[in-house]
Design a protein around this motif. Structure first.
Motif, PDB file in Angstrom:
ATOM      1  N   ARG A   1     -17.114   3.489   4.984  1.00  9.40           N
ATOM      2  CA  ARG A   1     -18.483   2.971   4.995  1.00  9.40           C
ATOM      3  C   ARG A   1     -19.426   3.262   3.815  1.00  9.40           C
ATOM      4  NH1 ARG A   1     -23.211   4.307   9.393  1.00  9.40           N
ATOM      5  NH2 ARG A   1     -24.834   3.049   8.729  1.00  9.40           N
ATOM      6  N   PHE A   2     -19.514   4.734   3.304  1.00  5.47           N
ATOM      7  CA  PHE A   2     -20.509   4.855   2.598  1.00  5.47           C
ATOM      8  C   PHE A   2     -20.021   4.838   1.111  1.00  5.47           C
ATOM      9  CE2 PHE A   2     -22.323   6.809   6.424  1.00  5.47           C
ATOM     10  CZ  PHE A   2     -23.766   6.341   6.314  1.00  5.47           C
ATOM     11  N   LEU A   3     -18.649   5.267   1.010  1.00  2.00           N
ATOM     12  CA  LEU A   3     -17.872   5.210  -0.444  1.00  2.00           C
ATOM     13  C   LEU A   3     -17.039   4.241  -0.659  1.00  2.00           C
ATOM     14  CD1 LEU A   3     -17.047   9.176  -0.190  1.00  2.00           C
ATOM     15  CD2 LEU A   3     -18.952   8.147  -1.024  1.00  2.00           C
ATOM     16  N   ARG A   4     -16.960   2.982   0.439  1.00  6.86           N
ATOM     17  CA  ARG A   4     -16.436   1.876  -0.165  1.00  6.86           C
ATOM     18  C   ARG A   4     -14.866   2.303  -0.294  1.00  6.86           C
ATOM     19  NH1 ARG A   4     -20.123  -1.282   2.343  1.00  6.86           N
ATOM     20  NH2 ARG A   4     -22.243  -0.787   1.425  1.00  6.86           N
ATOM     21  N   ARG A   5     -14.350   3.074   0.341  1.00 12.03           N
ATOM     22  CA  ARG A   5     -12.870   3.511   0.235  1.00 12.03           C
ATOM     23  C   ARG A   5     -11.920   2.530   1.198  1.00 12.03           C
ATOM     24  NH1 ARG A   5     -11.711   5.741  -4.313  1.00 12.03           N
ATOM     25  NH2 ARG A   5      -9.671   6.107  -3.442  1.00 12.03           N
ATOM     26  N   SER A   6     -11.090   1.882   0.545  1.00  8.73           N
ATOM     27  CA  SER A   6     -10.454   0.978   1.710  1.00  8.73           C
ATOM     28  C   SER A   6      -9.548   1.801   2.524  1.00  8.73           C
ATOM     29  CB  SER A   6      -9.549   0.011   0.751  1.00  8.73           C
ATOM     30  OG  SER A   6     -10.221  -0.631  -0.230  1.00  8.73           O
ATOM     31  N   ARG A   7      -9.762   1.416   3.832  1.00  7.89           N
ATOM     32  CA  ARG A   7      -9.219   2.519   4.924  1.00  7.89           C
ATOM     33  C   ARG A   7      -9.371   3.893   4.522  1.00  7.89           C
ATOM     34  NH1 ARG A   7      -5.607  -0.382   8.119  1.00  7.89           N
ATOM     35  NH2 ARG A   7      -4.253   1.640   8.427  1.00  7.89           N
ATOM     36  N   GLY A   8     -10.575   4.085   4.068  1.00  6.24           N
ATOM     37  CA  GLY A   8     -10.720   5.872   3.840  1.00  6.24           C
ATOM     38  C   GLY A   8      -9.754   6.398   3.062  1.00  6.24           C
ATOM     39  N   THR A   9      -8.917   5.577   2.330  1.00  2.00           N
ATOM     40  CA  THR A   9      -7.831   6.162   1.509  1.00  2.00           C
ATOM     41  C   THR A   9      -8.325   7.370   0.339  1.00  2.00           C
ATOM     42  OG1 THR A   9      -5.823   5.878  -0.008  1.00  2.00           O
ATOM     43  CG2 THR A   9      -7.608   4.426  -0.204  1.00  2.00           C
ATOM     44  N   TYR A  10      -7.604   8.243  -0.104  1.00  2.00           N
ATOM     45  CA  TYR A  10      -7.736   8.923  -0.919  1.00  2.00           C
ATOM     46  C   TYR A  10      -7.314   8.394  -2.368  1.00  2.00           C
ATOM     47  CZ  TYR A  10      -7.680  13.732  -3.147  1.00  2.00           C
ATOM     48  OH  TYR A  10      -7.821  15.048  -4.159  1.00  2.00           O
ATOM     49  N   GLY A  11      -6.637   7.316  -2.379  1.00  5.83           N
ATOM     50  CA  GLY A  11      -6.154   6.584  -3.470  1.00  5.83           C
ATOM     51  C   GLY A  11      -4.663   6.251  -3.356  1.00  5.83           C
ATOM     52  N   PRO A  12      -4.054   5.699  -4.324  1.00  2.77           N
ATOM     53  CA  PRO A  12      -2.711   5.472  -4.382  1.00  2.77           C
ATOM     54  C   PRO A  12      -1.943   6.605  -4.948  1.00  2.77           C
ATOM     55  CG  PRO A  12      -3.753   4.227  -6.251  1.00  2.77           C
ATOM     56  CD  PRO A  12      -4.818   4.957  -5.458  1.00  2.77           C
ATOM     57  N   PRO A  13      -0.823   6.886  -4.522  1.00  2.00           N
ATOM     58  CA  PRO A  13      -0.037   8.011  -5.164  1.00  2.00           C
ATOM     59  C   PRO A  13       0.538   7.327  -6.418  1.00  2.00           C
ATOM     60  CG  PRO A  13       1.554   6.694  -3.434  1.00  2.00           C
ATOM     61  CD  PRO A  13      -0.090   6.379  -3.205  1.00  2.00           C
ATOM     62  N   LEU A  14       0.329   8.375  -7.302  1.00  2.00           N
ATOM     63  CA  LEU A  14       0.674   8.216  -8.669  1.00  2.00           C
ATOM     64  C   LEU A  14       2.129   7.672  -8.980  1.00  2.00           C
ATOM     65  CD1 LEU A  14      -0.098   8.318 -11.708  1.00  2.00           C
ATOM     66  CD2 LEU A  14       0.654  10.614 -11.849  1.00  2.00           C
ATOM     67  N   PHE A  15       3.068   8.266  -8.279  1.00  2.00           N
ATOM     68  CA  PHE A  15       4.406   7.853  -8.403  1.00  2.00           C
ATOM     69  C   PHE A  15       4.570   7.130  -7.048  1.00  2.00           C
ATOM     70  CE2 PHE A  15       4.345  11.572 -10.750  1.00  2.00           C
ATOM     71  CZ  PHE A  15       4.833  10.865 -11.914  1.00  2.00           C
ATOM     72  N   ALA A  16       4.777   5.703  -7.384  1.00  2.00           N
ATOM     73  CA  ALA A  16       4.760   4.808  -5.967  1.00  2.00           C
ATOM     74  C   ALA A  16       6.247   4.531  -5.221  1.00  2.00           C
ATOM     75  CB  ALA A  16       4.055   3.291  -6.230  1.00  2.00           C
ATOM     76  N   GLY A  17       7.202   5.063  -5.984  1.00  2.00           N
ATOM     77  CA  GLY A  17       8.459   4.853  -5.391  1.00  2.00           C
ATOM     78  C   GLY A  17       9.460   4.303  -6.499  1.00  2.00           C
ATOM     79  N   ASP A  18      10.651   4.014  -5.957  1.00  2.00           N
ATOM     80  CA  ASP A  18      11.619   3.540  -6.735  1.00  2.00           C
ATOM     81  C   ASP A  18      11.829   1.965  -6.882  1.00  2.00           C
ATOM     82  OD1 ASP A  18      12.496   5.946  -7.315  1.00  2.00           O
ATOM     83  OD2 ASP A  18      13.561   6.403  -5.525  1.00  2.00           O
ATOM     84  N   ASP A  19      10.672   1.194  -6.344  1.00  2.00           N
ATOM     85  CA  ASP A  19      10.887  -0.248  -6.204  1.00  2.00           C
ATOM     86  C   ASP A  19      10.166  -0.825  -7.673  1.00  2.00           C
ATOM     87  OD1 ASP A  19       8.118   0.315  -6.044  1.00  2.00           O
ATOM     88  OD2 ASP A  19       8.343  -0.547  -3.949  1.00  2.00           O
ATOM     89  N   GLY A  20       9.892  -0.098  -8.687  1.00  2.07           N
ATOM     90  CA  GLY A  20       9.376  -0.903  -9.807  1.00  2.07           C
ATOM     91  C   GLY A  20       8.044  -0.809  -9.936  1.00  2.07           C
TER      92      GLY A  20
END
Length: 579
Positions: A499-518
């Motif tokens: 609500r106050f920080l406009r964080r989508s689903r309150g997330t801390y952010g995306p992980p830097l390494f998103a996996g092995d799918d490119g």
């Protein structure tokens, strides 16, 4: 820290920005630098003193990334307007006051800011001549409370750390730690070899890189370890000791909300070099994190920019396939002749773009504006104003990390609680004889537990009590009678972040390494012409230094390399570029 990622920058260079002709700028005239005349500069500027840029930039959001971007743009004489939805500037780093107590909403651990350093935020503050406006209190470590026992991590003290290894590690822990330091030494040197001011996201990055060629050559042989997860460096050191490995996962988690497998090698290597440097200290801004935000806002205004709060951006204005400005919730249209820079998270940024201009969610194997990037979980916060006086534990410190369940599984849900009592360094943050305390778990509170409850209901209040219970448990391990001392109590949930920080689903952010799918973490440039990105949703990731580096990256991408080089030369002449 982020400046060590130049090999990746070179590999992922996007197209240079185009400049729309005849674009209207928003009505704020740039201020010339004190002592200089206002004049229109040629397309490629040889001197900061000669430059007055014409086309304006709108920055959406006033977090560390957005304000860092705006500071540099203002310093480059680019008219810049920062639009913040909240009544407070600063995003997740703002301060707020309740009943005479001043609380930090977010980061409580600061380092590399009290004096010139390669910390990106310090270099932004130096660039806008605001470093001296912040008074820093320095201290030498924090308390660790583990299920296995307690210790104090003292920065820059090898003997203290050896005693900790003897107490918590195995018989070979000292030898393994020495092997780790031998392995990371060249990586640490490389991570500090080039200043963050070199960053930009277009082919012109070659010019500032050439200026830093010796540092770049130092970093090049270690690019794989710098730009990969820190776990690769741990593997190279052949670490086996469980405590040493767990400690490195803990440091990585404190930086990024992810363990060593998900945290950039350069970030952890630089942090090790900084924390274990003889005589190293940590910093806390007198006045709280709000003092840092105030300095950044002052830096924007000093050079002719503006920060406007209570200005909610409803959507992006797109004309001719190019970002041309923004439309506020009030209906006001603000045009940006040069570019729009979004400091909102990647998912919120995509939501601002008219549907017909939104890129496919996995375009380019991930990359900029990829709303399919995974999200880290959210936060829970406990803010307390409490009475001091007799009975407080002897030797109470400003910071603690409390591991509730398992030090060897640092990413476990609601496992690590960070506690800060900044009034031990800055008593003015609370009424006389009182203190403020901030306890939180970061990136390990799932949003799913909250998405079906409504704030303001009895169900929501009950869930806050339930989910905040581990925070109280952690605080009571530091101050056993804390509940009897409390004057002000506030609990913030993922819905508060949303609500106050406009964080989508309150997330801390995306992980830097998103996996092995490119998938890759987004850079400053996006698929939409005229729209750039900064903050924790893009290169180089999560954390205050990374967010500031992303702002540097975006700002530099929007100006000529000659202006960038002029600023680098100016900082270098003052011993502030690569001290």
């Amino acid at each position: 820290m982020a400046s060590s990622l130049l090999a990746v920058t070179l590999a992922l260079l996007p197209r240079p920005p185009s400049q729309a002709s005849g674009a209207r700028r928003w009505p704020c005239r740039p201020l010339s630098h004190p002592g200089s005349e206002r004049r229109r500069a040629p397309p490629l500027h040889a001197s900061l003193e000669e430059a007055v840029e014409s086309d304006g930039v709108v920055v959406i959001g006033s977090g560390i990334g957005g304000l860092s971007c705006a500071c540099l743009l203002a310093r480059y004489r680019v008219p810049v307007l920062v639009l913040e939805s909240h009544v407070h500037a600063g995003g997740a780093a703002h301060s707020f006051t309740r009943r005479g107590y001043t609380f930090d909403s977010g980061p409580s651990l600061w380092a590399g800011l009290a004096r010139p350093s390669v910390n990106p935020l310090r270099q932004v503050l130096d660039a806008v001549e605001e470093s001296s406006s912040i008074e820093w209190a320095e201290y030498d470590g924090w308390g660790m409370v583990l299920p296995e026992g307690r210790f104090f991590f003292r920065t820059g003290d090898d003997k203290s750390w050896e005693a900790t290894l003897d107490a918590f590690g195995g018989r070979s822990s000292r030898e393994q730690w020495a092997q780790l330091l031998r392995t990371t030494a060249p990586v640490t040197r490389a991570s500090a070899a080039t200043p963050p001011m070199v960053l930009r996201s277009d082919p012109w990055v070659l010019l500032p890189l050439l200026r830093c060629l010796p540092g770049l050559l130092t970093a090049a042989p270690h690019a794989a370890l710098l730009n990969g997860p820190f776990s690769a460096t741990m593997d190279a050191a052949q670490l086996k000791d469980p405590f040493v490995k767990a400690w490195l996962d803990y440091l990585a988690f404190a930086l990024s909300g992810l363990d060593a497998r998900g945290t950039l090698g350069a970030a952890v290597a630089f942090t090790l070099g900084d924390l274990y440097r003889p005589g190293a200290t940590l910093d806390y801004p007198i006045g709280g994190s709000g003092a840092v935000i105030e300095a950044l806002c002052s830096g924007v205004a000093k050079f002719g920019g503006e920060v406007r709060t209570g200005a909610h951006v409803e959507r992006l204005l797109v004309e001719g396939g190019r970002a041309a400005g923004v439309v506020l919730r009030s209906g006001e249209v603000i045009r940006a002749g040069r570019a729009v820079v979004s400091n909102a998270d990647v998912w919120a940024t995509v939501g601002l773009i008219p549907p017909e201009y939104r890129p496919p969610p996995r375009q380019g194997g991930g990359g900029a504006l990829n709303a399919a990037l995974p999200m880290t979980p959210s936060f829970m916060h406990l803010h307390l104003g409490f009475r001091g006086g007799e009975g407080l534990p002897e030797g109470l410190g400003i910071h603690y990390s409390v591991i509730l369940d398992d030090f060897y599984d640092i990413e476990a849900e609601r496992n690590m609680v960070i506690i800060s009592i900044p009034t031990l360094l800055d008593p003015a943050l609370a009424p006389d004889g009182h203190h403020v305390l901030h306890a939180y778990y970061a990136a390990d509170e799932p949003y799913e537990a909250w998405e079906k409850v409504q704030p303001g209901t009895a169900e929501y209040d009950a869930l806050k009590v339930e989910r905040a219970a581990p925070l109280w448990t952690a605080v009571e391990r530091i101050i056993p009678d804390i509940r009897s001392r409390v004057v002000v109590e506030m609990v913030a949930s993922p819905l508060t972040h949303e609500r106050f920080l406009r964080r989508s689903r309150g997330t801390y952010g995306p992980p830097l390494f998103a996996g092995d799918d490119g998938q890759t973490i987004p850079y400053a440039k996006t698929q939409l012409e005229g729209l750039l990105h900064c903050g924790d949703s893009c290169f180089p990731g999560i954390g205050v230094p990374s967010a500031a580096a992303s702002g540097i990256n975006a700002a530099n991408t929007l100006v000529s390399p000659w202006l960038q080089l002029a600023l680098m030369n100016e900082l270098d002449s003052k011993g502030q570029l690569n001290p």
